[in-house]
Design a protein around this motif. Structure first.
Motif, short mmCIF file in Angstrom:
data_model
loop_
_atom_site.label_atom_id
_atom_site.label_comp_id
_atom_site.label_asym_id
_atom_site.label_seq_id
_atom_site.Cartn_x
_atom_site.Cartn_y
_atom_site.Cartn_z
N GLY A 3 0.85 -1.19 0.00
CA GLY A 3 0.00 0.00 0.00
C GLY A 3 0.88 1.23 0.00
N LEU A 4 0.23 2.40 0.07
CA LEU A 4 1.02 3.64 0.03
C LEU A 4 1.61 4.00 1.39
CD1 LEU A 4 -1.23 5.77 -2.32
CD2 LEU A 4 1.17 5.27 -2.73
N GLY A 5 1.11 3.35 2.44
CA GLY A 5 1.63 3.62 3.79
C GLY A 5 1.27 4.99 4.31
N ASN A 40 7.84 4.76 7.24
CA ASN A 40 8.10 3.39 6.79
C ASN A 40 6.87 2.56 7.12
OD1 ASN A 40 8.87 0.77 6.44
ND2 ASN A 40 10.86 0.99 7.43
N SER A 41 6.06 2.32 6.11
CA SER A 41 4.84 1.56 6.35
C SER A 41 4.38 0.86 5.08
CB SER A 41 3.77 2.54 6.87
OG SER A 41 2.50 1.99 6.80
N GLN A 42 3.75 -0.27 5.24
CA GLN A 42 3.24 -1.10 4.13
C GLN A 42 4.29 -1.34 3.05
OE1 GLN A 42 -0.44 1.06 3.14
NE2 GLN A 42 -1.52 -0.65 4.05
N ALA A 80 6.95 1.62 -8.32
CA ALA A 80 6.56 1.12 -6.99
C ALA A 80 5.33 1.88 -6.49
CB ALA A 80 7.72 1.29 -6.03
N ILE A 81 5.32 3.20 -6.65
CA ILE A 81 4.17 3.99 -6.17
C ILE A 81 2.92 3.62 -6.96
CG2 ILE A 81 3.21 6.33 -6.04
CD1 ILE A 81 5.98 7.29 -5.21
N ALA A 82 3.07 3.40 -8.27
CA ALA A 82 1.91 3.01 -9.07
C ALA A 82 1.35 1.68 -8.58
CB ALA A 82 2.29 2.93 -10.54
N MET A 83 2.23 0.74 -8.25
CA MET A 83 1.77 -0.56 -7.75
C MET A 83 1.05 -0.39 -6.41
SD MET A 83 2.47 -2.65 -9.99
CE MET A 83 2.70 -1.65 -11.43
N SER A 120 -2.38 0.80 -6.98
CA SER A 120 -3.31 -0.25 -7.42
C SER A 120 -3.79 -1.07 -6.22
CB SER A 120 -2.67 -1.13 -8.47
OG SER A 120 -1.97 -2.17 -7.89
N GLN A 121 -2.90 -1.25 -5.23
CA GLN A 121 -3.31 -2.00 -4.03
C GLN A 121 -4.35 -1.23 -3.24
OE1 GLN A 121 -1.52 -4.75 -2.55
NE2 GLN A 121 0.28 -4.92 -3.83
N GLU A 122 -4.14 0.09 -3.17
CA GLU A 122 -5.05 0.91 -2.37
C GLU A 122 -6.42 1.03 -3.03
OE1 GLU A 122 -4.39 3.13 0.39
OE2 GLU A 122 -2.40 2.30 0.74
N LEU A 123 -6.46 0.92 -4.36
CA LEU A 123 -7.71 1.13 -5.07
C LEU A 123 -8.73 0.01 -4.84
CD1 LEU A 123 -6.38 2.65 -8.38
CD2 LEU A 123 -8.01 3.73 -6.84
#
Ligand code: ATP
Ligand code: MG
Length: 463
Positions: A26-28, A38-40, A81-84, A87-90
């Motif tokens: 996720g974006l953390g 530092n998260s997710q 990485a941010i794009a991925m 996609s997880q957050e969406l």
């Protein structure tokens, strides 16, 4: 007679692989959309992550469509990485990811390829009412013939707080009950048209039957009223899937092979019309998703002008692009432009820039990668690896983790130590050392030409 609990389902062992971005979950961000350091699986790059978070939020609310966003930054700064992470957050909002070079296929035209990518990124939520049976399982009884051959039969007793009924079971239902590991005390739902069984959870009344229950056991109330009810079921399909299913040449099997060919524009028009009718009638809802185009500089003028127009369509997704180029030539032309993107198109974009990482960020990313690849590394080795990353690149250092692990295993050590990192550093060259090696020994290579200047190299690359 045999209880269903005894029935054993063969477990299929899951194949897990670690990809370049598999550590990202996720974006953390916190509730206020501020980036946690530092998260997710995400470290640093606070501003870009926050910007991405804001965009995810408005997309989820369904407020924007047809916008274009670009992530610009040096190689290895986390754009993909941010794009991925986005996609997880969406969640269930459609997300399609392509590399710009995929557009140049011989089978279908560039515009068709882009249109398909666009339509893959737009979801249609279709609501459907169906009859379901929902209740708590009182008993499952499965009868086998004496010889052990022939179909099994059985009975299933279901109840709600108001009624109880016994259903006869056929072979198919028995198989699905076994597969779902349904047992007495479970609350289940059976779709009457498809026969699909869903386990909703365990009934509260049975909560005390076992002393220990796993953390993943969900307790639910026993349903009340009639066993048979009407439920609204929601399907999410993309416009592209609807296109393929309805295009007469291909049929839906093309969805699996990917050989969809060109889809006639009339088909798309008819589908658009039908869907807007459904939306008006309240039967369907459009969910604009995200199309991620990596390496955007690989698109040419025709593609950019197509994007310009396509983004103005009412049914357009949010397009996110990434580029690691500075001033470079636009593909197929002699014009130089920032990021290799025409200025007029650039003007329509919201730009998120990614910055180089600090040494501490790099150390933390490498640590996360070690955990992801299940590699134990000593603090000293990690420090050396961080140093390597700052002097070469983050990607190169990440590659040294698994190779270092192999070398450590060879000398039967459980932890990767400084010696292992040193060894793989000498075994595998990074980009700078490889270029130096080439320069030193270029006479020995075939087809050798005098090293072109930087500018020319770019030109060759962009043609
Ligand atoms: N902030 C971060 N947190 C955790 N991991 C990261 C972060 N940034 C990058 N990475 C990891 O570092 C590696 C390189 O990053 P990535 O591929 O996203 O770079 P990029 O900006 O897309 O580079 P390029 O321009 O070359 O495509 C990947 O394995 C990625 O998962
Ligand atoms: Mg990338």
């Amino acid at each position: 007679m045999e209880s269903i609990i005894a029935a054993k389902a063969t477990d299929i062992s899951k194949l897990e692989r670690t990809g370049a971005h598999s550590h990202i979950r996720g974006l953390g961000l916190d509730d206020k959309l501020e980036s946690r350091p530092n998260s997710q699986g995400m470290v640093g790059q606070l501003k870009a992550r926050k910007a991405a978070g804001v965009i995810v939020k408005v997309i989820k609310q369904g407020k924007i469509s047809g916008r274009a966003i670009m992530m610009a930054g040096a190689p290895g700064t986390g754009k993909t990485a941010i794009a991925m992470a986005m996609s997880q957050e969406l969640g269930d909002v459609p997300f399609t990811s392509i590399a710009a070079s995929e557009v140049f296929s011989l089978e279908i035209s560039k515009t068709e390829s882009l249109t398909q990518a666009f339509r893959r990124s737009i979801g249609v939520r279709i609501k459907e009412e169906s009859e379901v049976i929902e209740g708590e399982v009182v008993e499952i009884q499965i009868d086998r013939s004496v010889t052990g051959v022939g179909p099994k039969t059985g009975k299933l007793t279901l109840k709600t707080t108001d009624m109880e009924t016994i259903y006869d079971l056929g072979q198919k239902m028995i198989t699905s009950l076994t597969k779902e590991k349904v047992m007495a005390g479970d609350v289940i739902q059976i779709d009457k048209t498809t026969g699909r069984i869903t386990r909703l959870g365990r009934s509260f009344t049975r909560a005390r039957d076992f002393d220990a229950t796993g953390p993943d056991v969900k307790f639910v109330q026993c349903p009340d009223g009639e066993l048979q009810t009407r439920k609204e079921i929601v399907h999410l399909v993309s416009l592209h899937e609807i296109d393929v299913i309805n295009s007469r040449q291909q049929g839906f099997l093309a969805l699996f092979s990917g050989e969809t060919g060109e889809i006639k524009s009339e088909v798309r028009e008819q589908i658009n019309q039908k869907i807007s009718e459904w939306c008006e009638e309240g039967k369907a809802e459009i969910v604009p998703g995200v199309l991620f185009i990596d390496e955007i500089q690989k698109l040419d003028m025709e593609c950019f002008s197509f994007l310009n127009r396509a983004l103005e369509d009412t049914m357009a997704p949010v397009v996110i692009m990434a580029s690691n180029r500075g001033m470079s030539r636009i593909r197929g032309t002699n014009y130089q432009s920032p990021h290799g993107v025409p200025i007029d198109f650039l003007d329509r974009l919201l730009i998120i820039s990614t910055q180089a990482y600090s040494e501490d960020d790099i150390r933390q990313i490498l640590k996360i990668r070690c955990d992801e690849e299940e590699v134990d590394m000593t603090e000293d080795a990690l420090a050396v690896l961080t140093k390597v990353a700052t002097e070469t690149s983050l990607r190169y250092a990440i590659h040294l983790i698994s190779t270092g692990h192999l070398v450590a295993q060879k000398r039967q050590a459980s932890k990767v130590d400084v010696v292992d990192i040193k060894r793989v550093y000498s075994l595998f060259l990074d980009e700078a050392r490889s270029v130096q090696y080439l320069k030193d020994y270029q006479d020995e290579y075939m087809y050798n030409e005098i090293a072109p200047s930087h500018g020319e190299q770019m030109a060759v690359d962009s043609i």
